[in-house]
Design an enzyme around this catalytic site. Structure first.
Site, mmCIF file in Angstrom:
data_model
loop_
_atom_site.group_PDB
_atom_site.id
_atom_site.type_symbol
_atom_site.label_atom_id
_atom_site.label_comp_id
_atom_site.label_asym_id
_atom_site.label_seq_id
_atom_site.Cartn_x
_atom_site.Cartn_y
_atom_site.Cartn_z
ATOM 1 N N HIS A 282 0.853 -1.189 0.000
ATOM 2 C CA HIS A 282 0.000 0.000 0.000
ATOM 3 C C HIS A 282 0.886 1.236 0.000
ATOM 4 O O HIS A 282 1.916 1.258 0.664
ATOM 5 C CB HIS A 282 -0.907 0.013 1.249
ATOM 6 N N GLU A 335 -7.877 -4.855 -0.477
ATOM 7 C CA GLU A 335 -8.422 -5.609 -1.599
ATOM 8 C C GLU A 335 -8.530 -7.098 -1.315
ATOM 9 O O GLU A 335 -9.396 -7.784 -1.847
ATOM 10 C CB GLU A 335 -7.569 -5.411 -2.857
HETATM 11 C C1 LIG Z 1 -0.305 -0.628 -4.106
HETATM 12 C C2 LIG Z 1 1.077 -0.423 -4.721
HETATM 13 C C3 LIG Z 1 0.916 0.207 -6.112
HETATM 14 C C4 LIG Z 1 1.879 0.523 -3.807
HETATM 15 O O1 LIG Z 1 3.122 0.668 -4.326
HETATM 16 P P1 LIG Z 1 4.280 1.545 -3.627
HETATM 17 O O2 LIG Z 1 4.041 1.689 -2.164
HETATM 18 O O3 LIG Z 1 4.427 2.786 -4.426
HETATM 19 O O4 LIG Z 1 5.506 0.610 -3.716
HETATM 20 P P2 LIG Z 1 6.585 0.566 -4.868
HETATM 21 O O5 LIG Z 1 5.916 0.373 -6.187
HETATM 22 O O6 LIG Z 1 7.493 1.731 -4.696
HETATM 23 O O7 LIG Z 1 7.361 -0.764 -4.485
HETATM 24 C C5 LIG Z 1 8.293 -0.860 -3.402
HETATM 25 C C6 LIG Z 1 8.929 -2.243 -3.414
HETATM 26 O O8 LIG Z 1 7.967 -3.202 -2.973
HETATM 27 C C7 LIG Z 1 7.707 -4.163 -4.008
HETATM 28 N N1 LIG Z 1 6.270 -4.410 -4.024
HETATM 29 C C8 LIG Z 1 5.276 -3.481 -3.829
HETATM 30 N N2 LIG Z 1 4.082 -4.079 -3.875
HETATM 31 C C9 LIG Z 1 4.314 -5.397 -4.106
HETATM 32 C C10 LIG Z 1 3.466 -6.505 -4.267
HETATM 33 N N3 LIG Z 1 2.126 -6.381 -4.205
HETATM 34 N N4 LIG Z 1 4.012 -7.705 -4.493
HETATM 35 C C11 LIG Z 1 5.345 -7.847 -4.566
HETATM 36 N N5 LIG Z 1 6.221 -6.820 -4.419
HETATM 37 C C12 LIG Z 1 5.702 -5.607 -4.193
HETATM 38 C C13 LIG Z 1 8.171 -3.520 -5.296
HETATM 39 O O9 LIG Z 1 8.535 -4.499 -6.237
HETATM 40 C C14 LIG Z 1 9.349 -2.705 -4.807
HETATM 41 O O10 LIG Z 1 10.418 -3.600 -4.640
HETATM 42 P P3 LIG Z 1 11.940 -3.102 -4.850
HETATM 43 O O11 LIG Z 1 12.217 -2.198 -3.676
HETATM 44 O O12 LIG Z 1 12.712 -4.373 -4.812
HETATM 45 O O13 LIG Z 1 11.983 -2.393 -6.170
HETATM 46 C C15 LIG Z 1 1.815 -1.751 -4.839
HETATM 47 O O14 LIG Z 1 2.051 -2.274 -3.545
HETATM 48 C C16 LIG Z 1 1.090 -2.773 -5.699
HETATM 49 O O15 LIG Z 1 1.293 -2.792 -6.912
HETATM 50 N N6 LIG Z 1 0.283 -3.671 -5.071
HETATM 51 C C17 LIG Z 1 -0.484 -4.632 -5.799
HETATM 52 C C18 LIG Z 1 -1.785 -4.032 -6.332
HETATM 53 C C19 LIG Z 1 -2.810 -3.795 -5.259
HETATM 54 O O16 LIG Z 1 -3.052 -4.614 -4.394
HETATM 55 N N7 LIG Z 1 -3.458 -2.598 -5.347
HETATM 56 C C20 LIG Z 1 -4.481 -2.185 -4.422
HETATM 57 C C21 LIG Z 1 -3.989 -1.066 -3.539
HETATM 58 S S1 LIG Z 1 -5.140 -0.660 -2.275
#
Ligand SMILES: CC(C)(COP(=O)(O)OP(=O)(O)OC[C@H]1O[C@@H](n2cnc3c(N)ncnc32)[C@H](O)[C@@H]1OP(=O)(O)O)[C@@H](O)C(=O)NCCC(=O)NCCS
Length: 397
Positions: A282, A335
């Site tokens: 998140h 979710e």
């Molecule tokens: C929600 C989301 C976009 C938030 O992203 P964020 O906080 O900006 O995190 P980042 O995209 O900067 O990722 C940070 C690290 O965590 C990892 N990561 C983040 N979410 C992940 C997930 N769901 N599964 C695996 N790895 C994940 C990324 O690969 C990244 O790894 P790295 O440091 O090795 O590059 C992301 O967690 C995601 O794509 N989740 C899955 C989709 C989802 O459930 N969405 C509903 C949100 S309420």
């Protein structure tokens, strides 16, 4: 003559401020609607813990809180529920006329409910010539916001039923908003248990800080555009899989895993392919998402093999995230259990994201009203230009 300091730049000062990608953590407005404290695993609607509200008050009461600024007393609560019923009946008059036309000639199996919902809200705004809010009174803006909330619930149900060749179901204004939405989707009055499970899901997803769709709604509203444009843009934003479009994917993963034994190899495969686990991580929470805790409890209350498997998959995902992505604070998000609760309540999988819109539209419209009523300023950030060095001679051909 006015003076400015570094801390209070003049209105036209050119700032050159670098902010994190995606504006993560950047405060871009003031709000009294609610907030998320990611590190504490806490979120609130106005001054109340949102999870406590979900346990103690109805969706209409939360709608009242968000739009009127305070919780209603018993008489106001009953009146607001009655008003919501009337709004659904009003919405129906438009919806049952517009929806068949929107879908006529389409390959029904391919119809996307969120895309059609966007078209429906846009069509109502166009047919009724909703004006830029700058030309409207606060009462007129409030009226359109309330209508957008009702149109979303009635519209999602009507679009879904038309898509599947079922007759659209007219609203029953005597029912609570959540119960009536479920009835309009399924065609049957739900059991109190199912209605309550869905209502709690809706309560918990009304608002959540400056998430992408809420920000989208405020950006569009900040231009002075009409309410339907802001809501349509927010629906589009919510439809993205990185925001509201993920719930069906999270549960699809559990379905595909199918058995406890298959969980670990399946999830390791996701990491090996460099993909993300849907329902985890998140942008704000670095601890458990409080919504997923409460929805997990509701799912446990419903019980059954599917819930047991989901619990096992969740734990395996958390263990592997700890092993393979340590220190990122990646936990279960709303979710993951949202989908399970919705399916148990009788919401078809393809309506998971549209049902999210049914509650979030209350938050969007509260935010639109706050944006326009409080010293509106158009959002106008800038970008770092990284293209070829200008100016270059324009080649003549
Ligand atoms: C929600 C989301 C976009 C938030 O992203 P964020 O906080 O900006 O995190 P980042 O995209 O900067 O990722 C940070 C690290 O965590 C990892 N990561 C983040 N979410 C992940 C997930 N769901 N599964 C695996 N790895 C994940 C990324 O690969 C990244 O790894 P790295 O440091 O090795 O590059 C992301 O967690 C995601 O794509 N989740 C899955 C989709 C989802 O459930 N969405 C509903 C949100 S309420």
């Amino acid at each position: 003559m006015s003076t400015t300091t570094d801390a209070t730049p003049s209105r036209n000062a050119v700032l050159d401020v670098e902010v994190p990608r995606g504006l993560k953590g950047v405060k871009v407005a003031e709000t009294a609607i609610g907030n998320v404290r990611g590190q504490e695993g806490f979120f609130h609607y106005r001054q109340y813990d949102a999870t406590e509200l979900a346990k103690k008050r109805s969706l209409e009461d939360i709608w009242h809180l968000m739009h009127e600024g305070r919780l209603p007393d018993a008489a106001e609560s009953a009146a607001y529920r009655e008003r919501a019923g009337k709004l659904r009946v009003e919405a129906w008059k438009q919806v049952h006329q517009i929806v068949p036309g929107l879908m006529a000639g389409a390959e029904l199996s391919e119809v996307d409910v969120m895309a059609t919902l966007r078209a429906l809200i846009a069509a109502v705004g166009a047919r009724e010539a909703w004006k830029p809010w700058l030309d409207l009174s606060p009462e007129e803006i409030k009226d359109q916001c309330s209508r957008a909330v009702a149109l979303t619930a009635v519209g999602v149900a009507a679009i879904y039923r038309t898509k599947h060749g079922h007759a659209m179901v007219e609203p029953d204004p005597s029912l609570p908003h959540a119960t009536d939405y479920l009835r309009m989707v399924t065609g049957e009055t739900p059991t109190p248990e199912k209605a309550s499970a869905l209502e709690k899901y809706l309560d918990l997803t009304v608002d959540h800080g400056f998430n992408a769709s809420t920000f989208t709604a405020r950006v569009v509203a900040s231009t002075g555009a009409d309410v339907s444009s802001a809501v349509v843009a927010a629906i589009g934003s919510l439809s993205g899989p990185l925001h509201g479009g993920a719930p069906s994917r999270a549960l699809a993963m559990v379905d595909e895993i199918g058995s406890k034994e298959n969980a670990e190899p399946f999830i390791r495969g996701i990491f090996e392919r460099g993909e993300r686990l849907m329902g985890f991580g998140h942008p704000v929470y670095t601890t458990m998402d409080p919504r997923s805790i409460m929805l997990g409890e509701i799912a446990d209350g419903i019980g059954g093999d599917q819930v047991e498997l989901a619990r096992h998959v969740e734990q395996t995902c958390l263990d592997l995230l700890e092993e393979l992505k340590p220190g990122r604070g990646l936990k279960t998000n709303v979710e993951f259990y949202a989908a399970l609760v919705m399916r148990s309540a009788g919401i078809p999988d393809e309506l998971f994201t549209p049902t999210f819109a049914v509650s979030r539209v209350i938050g969007w419209t509260a935010n639109i009203r706050e944006q326009v009523e409080n010293d509106n300023r158009i959002f106008r950030p800038s970008a770092e230009y990284v293209g070829a060095e200008p100016p270059q001679d324009v080649p003549v051909i």
